[in-house]
Scaffold this active site. Structure first.
Site, short mmCIF file in Angstrom:
data_model
loop_
_atom_site.label_atom_id
_atom_site.label_comp_id
_atom_site.label_asym_id
_atom_site.label_seq_id
_atom_site.Cartn_x
_atom_site.Cartn_y
_atom_site.Cartn_z
CD GLU A 40 0.76 0.22 3.87
OE1 GLU A 40 0.25 -0.91 3.92
OE2 GLU A 40 1.36 0.74 4.84
NE ARG A 44 7.17 3.50 7.19
CZ ARG A 44 7.32 2.20 7.33
NH1 ARG A 44 8.53 1.67 7.31
NH2 ARG A 44 6.29 1.42 7.49
CB THR A 68 3.92 5.36 7.39
OG1 THR A 68 4.38 4.09 6.93
CG2 THR A 68 4.62 5.66 8.71
CE LYS A 128 0.45 -1.61 9.77
NZ LYS A 128 1.30 -0.86 8.86
#
Ligand code: 3PG
Length: 204
Positions: A40, A44, A68, A128
């Site tokens: 993943e 960011r 993210t 999640k």
């Protein structure tokens, strides 16, 4: 196998943040050689899109997703360069819609009953649980599971070699996310991944 099945099979999703595009190939090599062929890659840093593109091109045997992802624009960019799944720290309706349009699995972050209900309204059931250790860990997941039997969780945040087995023993947890195995040199990362896989398989 679709992306969900691959994740469910590997049982762990490494959360990777690249500060530089040159870090992509060595990291993915280490994950792949460490028997964890999934990543993943987090939005960011400015290079996230290019790193995903490079990863998808060079590691067709791996499952590359984006993490993210906090808005539809990032989601579009990630899917455009080949991300096969999308993860968010929270729940975004616009990201969910973008994923549904493209038939890409979306794992939004949730931590409360209200957020789970919002996810269910969007047709999302694989969620999640983030940040897992801060929001009550396994105990909280078990309590939430009794109210939401249709939901399956991917706890992330505070998961490690020490507790992953315990998380995975609960049948409503389909995988765990985390960064404990992606720290160090490529050789160290490979070794940590192999160790994690052994723990998951009960071979340690
Ligand atoms: C993160 O946001 O970096 C991920 O949730 C990973 O959490 P961890 O570093 O506690 O594994």
């Amino acid at each position: 196998m679709n992306a969900c099945e691959v994740i469910e099979n590997i049982k762990v999703v490494p959360v990777v943040v690249f500060n530089n595009i040159d870090q992509t190939i060595p990291m993915l090599n280490a994950l792949n050689e460490g028997d964890i062929p999934v990543a993943e890659i987090c939005f960011r840093t400015d290079c996230a899109r290019e790193c995903i593109k490079l990863a998808v091109k060079n590691f067709p045997q791996m499952l590359i997703g984006a993490g993210t992802v906090i808005n539809a624009e990032q989601c579009k960019q990630a899917i455009e360069v080949g991300a096969k799944f999308i993860v968010s720290p929270g729940l975004s309706e616009s990201v969910a819609k973008e994923c549904q349009k493209n038939n890409i699995p979306y794992f939004p972050g949730v931590a409360t009953p209200t957020e789970i209900m919002q996810a269910l309204e969007l047709g999302l059931t694989n969620l999640k649980f983030f940040p897992a250790s801060i929001y009550g860990g396994l105990k909280a997941i078990k309590a939430l599971s009794s109210a939401f039997p249709a939901v399956r969780f991917m706890p992330t945040g505070g998961v490690s070699d020490e507790n992953i087995k315990e998380f995975l023993e609960f049948d409503k947890i389909f995988a765990c996310g985390g960064s404990w195995m992606v720290k160090g040199t490529p050789e160290e990362i490979k070794e940590k991944c192999l160790k994690t896989r052994k723990i998951i398989k009960g071979e340690n």
